[in-house]
Scaffold this motif. Structure first.
Motif, PDB file in Angstrom:
ATOM      1  N   ARG A  25       0.832  -1.207   0.000  1.00 29.84           N
ATOM      2  CA  ARG A  25       0.000   0.000   0.000  1.00 29.84           C
ATOM      3  C   ARG A  25       0.865   1.255   0.000  1.00 29.84           C
ATOM      4  O   ARG A  25       0.662   2.168  -0.804  1.00 29.84           O
ATOM      5  CB  ARG A  25      -0.914  -0.038   1.213  1.00 29.84           C
ATOM      6  N   ALA A  28       2.855   1.601  -3.268  1.00 28.76           N
ATOM      7  CA  ALA A  28       2.011   2.164  -4.328  1.00 28.76           C
ATOM      8  C   ALA A  28       1.852   3.668  -4.158  1.00 28.76           C
ATOM      9  O   ALA A  28       1.839   4.425  -5.140  1.00 28.76           O
ATOM     10  CB  ALA A  28       0.644   1.475  -4.321  1.00 28.76           C
ATOM     11  N   ASN A  32       3.219   6.414  -7.000  1.00 32.64           N
ATOM     12  CA  ASN A  32       2.367   7.426  -7.627  1.00 32.64           C
ATOM     13  C   ASN A  32       2.781   8.834  -7.235  1.00 32.64           C
ATOM     14  O   ASN A  32       2.577   9.778  -8.000  1.00 32.64           O
ATOM     15  CB  ASN A  32       0.907   7.184  -7.240  1.00 32.64           C
ATOM     16  N   GLY A  87      -4.153   7.850  -7.727  1.00 33.85           N
ATOM     17  CA  GLY A  87      -3.440   6.668  -7.252  1.00 33.85           C
ATOM     18  C   GLY A  87      -2.870   6.857  -5.860  1.00 33.85           C
ATOM     19  O   GLY A  87      -2.916   5.937  -5.024  1.00 33.85           O
ATOM     20  N   GLY A  90      -5.839   6.990  -3.409  1.00 36.17           N
ATOM     21  CA  GLY A  90      -6.485   5.676  -3.371  1.00 36.17           C
ATOM     22  C   GLY A  90      -5.699   4.679  -2.555  1.00 36.17           C
ATOM     23  O   GLY A  90      -6.273   3.874  -1.802  1.00 36.17           O
ATOM     24  N   ALA A  91      -4.360   4.717  -2.673  1.00 37.10           N
ATOM     25  CA  ALA A  91      -3.529   3.809  -1.888  1.00 37.10           C
ATOM     26  C   ALA A  91      -3.440   4.237  -0.428  1.00 37.10           C
ATOM     27  O   ALA A  91      -3.477   3.404   0.480  1.00 37.10           O
ATOM     28  CB  ALA A  91      -2.132   3.731  -2.497  1.00 37.10           C
ATOM     29  N   LEU A  99      -9.018   3.999  -6.641  1.00 40.98           N
ATOM     30  CA  LEU A  99      -8.166   2.978  -7.244  1.00 40.98           C
ATOM     31  C   LEU A  99      -8.743   2.471  -8.556  1.00 40.98           C
ATOM     32  O   LEU A  99      -8.001   2.223  -9.519  1.00 40.98           O
ATOM     33  CB  LEU A  99      -7.967   1.822  -6.263  1.00 40.98           C
ATOM     34  N   ARG A 100     -10.054   2.326  -8.619  1.00 37.38           N
ATOM     35  CA  ARG A 100     -10.682   1.889  -9.881  1.00 37.38           C
ATOM     36  C   ARG A 100     -10.532   2.972 -10.953  1.00 37.38           C
ATOM     37  O   ARG A 100     -10.311   2.659 -12.132  1.00 37.38           O
ATOM     38  CB  ARG A 100     -12.144   1.558  -9.642  1.00 37.38           C
ATOM     39  N   PHE A 102      -8.042   5.082 -11.107  1.00 40.24           N
ATOM     40  CA  PHE A 102      -6.627   5.020 -11.474  1.00 40.24           C
ATOM     41  C   PHE A 102      -6.365   3.869 -12.442  1.00 40.24           C
ATOM     42  O   PHE A 102      -5.677   4.034 -13.462  1.00 40.24           O
ATOM     43  CB  PHE A 102      -5.788   4.872 -10.205  1.00 40.24           C
ATOM     44  N   ALA A 261      -1.748  -1.333  -7.608  1.00 39.20           N
ATOM     45  CA  ALA A 261      -3.098  -0.854  -7.323  1.00 39.20           C
ATOM     46  C   ALA A 261      -4.085  -2.018  -7.249  1.00 39.20           C
ATOM     47  O   ALA A 261      -4.995  -2.026  -6.399  1.00 39.20           O
ATOM     48  CB  ALA A 261      -3.530   0.146  -8.394  1.00 39.20           C
ATOM     49  N   LEU A 265      -6.307  -2.980  -4.039  1.00 36.17           N
ATOM     50  CA  LEU A 265      -7.747  -3.112  -4.196  1.00 36.17           C
ATOM     51  C   LEU A 265      -8.226  -4.493  -3.764  1.00 36.17           C
ATOM     52  O   LEU A 265      -9.282  -4.633  -3.121  1.00 36.17           O
ATOM     53  CB  LEU A 265      -8.136  -2.855  -5.659  1.00 36.17           C
TER      54      LEU A 265
END
Length: 275
Positions: A25, A28, A32, A87, A90-91, A99-100, A102, A261, A265
Motif C-alpha cells: 500500500r 504504491a 504514484n 493513485g 487511493g492507496a 483505485l478503480r 486510477f 493498485a 484493491l
C-alpha cells in the motif's frame, strides 16, 4: 481452559498477514507520488512557457491558444497529475473508487499507446508527410511564435540542416524573401550557419543575412544547405530502437503501478486493509 478465538483473530488468520499488504500500500503511494511530482513539473513548465511568451514585448498575443506547443505540456501535466493523485489518495486512504479510476485511466493510456504504435507502423508515409507539413508551417511562422522559433533553431542546429528540403525554402518566409523590405531579406536563420560563432565566443545572429543571394558554392561554404526533412527521417530510423525501448519501458512502468493498485484493491475487498 482456552478461550475461543474471537471473530477479529479468526479474520486475521483467514485473510493473511497485514504487514505485507501495508507495505504494498505504501509502496504504491510512493510510486504514484513520484509521477505526481513529474506531472506537476511538466505542468509548471507549460504554464511558465505560456506566461513567458505572453509577457514578451513582441509576443504574438493574437495567436490561437490551441496552436501553442506549450499547451501540450499543460495538458500532459494536468492529466498525469490528476491520475497520479488519484493513485496516491487511493492507496493512502484505501479508497476503492479512486483505485478503480486510477486503473481505468492506466488501461486507457496503455490502449492509446498501443494504438499509436500500430498507427505509426501502418501510416508511416502519411505521418512523414504530416511532419513535413508541420515543419513547413513552422518555417512560415518562424518570427511570429518564439516556441516555434526555438524548435526550428534546435532542429537545424542539432541535425546540421536548413529548412525543409533545401535552404532555398526560406524564400517562402515573408521576412526572409528577397522582395521583403526588411533587414532579414534574402537571409536565413543563424542556426543554418556552419560556424555561427565565427571565431568568437558568442553566436553571430547575422551570419545568415544575404545567404539566399549567394551562389550555390558560396552558400554551401557558409550554410548547411541540406534540408531537415531527410535528416529527420534518417534520425528517426536510426533511433527506432531507442524509441521502441522507451515505449516498452513506459508500458512496464504503468503495468507495475497497475499491479500494485490491483493488489491494494484486492486487499481492501478481502478485508486485509481498512479504510
Amino acid at each position: 481452559m482456552a478461550l475461543p478465538a474471537g471473530p477479529g483473530l479468526a479474520a486475521a488468520h483467514r485473510h493473511g498477514p497485514v504487514p505485507f499488504s501495508r507495505c504494498v500500500r505504501y509502496l504504491a503511494f510512493l510510486w504514484n507520488l513520484l509521477f505526481l511530482l513529474l506531472g506537476l513539473l511538466t505542468l509548471a513548465v507549460g504554464v511558465w512557457g505560456l506566461l513567458t511568451k505572453s509577457s514578451l514585448p513582441g509576443g504574438d498575443r493574437g495567436a490561437p491558444l490551441g496552436s501553442d506547443p506549450m499547451l501540450l505540456f499543460v495538458l500532459v501535466g494536468l492529466v498525469a497529475s490528476a491520475v497520479s493523485l488519484a493513485g496516491c489518495l487511493g492507496a493512502l486512504r484505501a479508497s476503492p473508487c479512486l483505485l478503480r479510476f486510477f486503473l481505468g485511466a492506466l488501461l486507457v493510456f496503455g490502449g492509446l499507446e498501443l494504438l499509436g504504435g500500430l498507427l505509426l507502423l501502418l501510416l508511416r508515409r502519411r505521418l512523414r508527410d504530416a511532419l513535413q507539413d508541420l515543419l513547413l508551417l513552422c518555417l512560415l511562422r518562424y518570427q511570429e511564435d518564439p516556441d516555434l522559433q526555438f524548435l526550428v533553431d534546435e532542429v537545424q542546429r542539432s541535425l546540421q540542416c536548413c529548412s525543409l528540403e533545401s535552404y532555398r525554402d526560406w524564400e517562402s518566409n515573408l521576412y526572409f524573401n528577397c522582395s521583403s523590405p526588411g533587414v532579414q531579406a534574402c537571409g536565413v536563420p543563424a542556426s543554418c550557419c556552419r560556424q555561427p560563432l565565427q571565431g568568437g565566443s558568442v553566436p553571430n545572429a547575422q551570419c545568415g543575412l544575404g545567404a539566399l543571394a549567394l551562389g550555390p558554392a558560396a552558400a554551401a561554404a557558409l550554410l548547411h544547405t541540406g534540408g531537415c526533412g531527410a535528416a529527420m527521417a534518417a534520425g528517426l530510423r536510426g533511433q527506432a530502437g531507442a524509441i521502441a525501448a522507451g515505449a516498452v519501458t513506459l508500458l512496464l512502468l504503468e503495468a507495475v503501478g497497475a499491479l500494485m493498485a490491483l493488489r491494494v484493491l484486492g486487499d481492501i475487498t478481502a478485508g486485509r486493509v481498512w479504510q
